[in-house]
Design a protein around this motif. Structure first.
Motif, PDB file in Angstrom:
ATOM      1  N   THR A 156       0.239  -3.295  -0.513  1.00 30.52           N
ATOM      2  CA  THR A 156      -1.296  -3.872  -0.452  1.00 30.52           C
ATOM      3  C   THR A 156      -1.408  -5.268  -0.194  1.00 30.52           C
ATOM      4  O   THR A 156      -2.129  -5.977   0.796  1.00 30.52           O
ATOM      5  N   VAL A 190      -7.078  -1.245   5.087  1.00 28.58           N
ATOM      6  CA  VAL A 190      -6.159  -1.023   4.025  1.00 28.58           C
ATOM      7  C   VAL A 190      -6.885   0.098   3.050  1.00 28.58           C
ATOM      8  O   VAL A 190      -5.892   1.063   2.682  1.00 28.58           O
ATOM      9  N   ALA A 198      -5.101   3.810   2.683  1.00 27.74           N
ATOM     10  CA  ALA A 198      -4.882   4.544   1.120  1.00 27.74           C
ATOM     11  C   ALA A 198      -5.601   5.695   1.120  1.00 27.74           C
ATOM     12  O   ALA A 198      -5.217   6.559   0.456  1.00 27.74           O
TER      13      ALA A 198
END
Length: 106
Positions: free
Chosen positions: A68, A80, A84
């Protein structure tokens, strides 16, 4: 799915609602996993299974934080979180097709 909604939350209220819903969903996870392990794993193997599971978690959490940290400067928070979230949903759906998991039902 809640995490995906959280990625696109445009207000503090919406983000807070997503966090509350996620907390309600994830809070029983530890108790459910422990109960499943106790019921599915023989007594002789429980210590080994708990040890391996803890080792995987202890490796995965810092590794996820590191990845991350590498992705955030280039892709931003929304991307991000979206990546995820989609990866988590995809892996969860993939779990339904793995015969190993289906055989655990007994």
């Amino acid at each position: 799915m809640i995490t995906l909604g959280f990625a696109y939350a445009s207000s503090l209220l919406l983000a807070s609602i997503c966090m509350v819903i996620a907390g309600l969903i994830f809070s029983p996870w530890d108790a459910l996993v422990a109960t499943a392990r106790q019921n599915l794993v023989t007594l002789e193997l429980q210590a080994r299974v708990y040890g391996v599971t803890s080792s995987i978690t202890m490796l995965g959490m810092p590794l996820g934080a590191w990845i991350t940290g590498l992705l955030l400067p280039d892709y931003g928070t929304k991307m991000v979180m979206t990546i995820a979230s989609v990866a988590t949903i995809g892996l969860g759906l993939q779990g339904f097709t793995w015969s190993t998991f289906r055989q655990l039902d007994g």
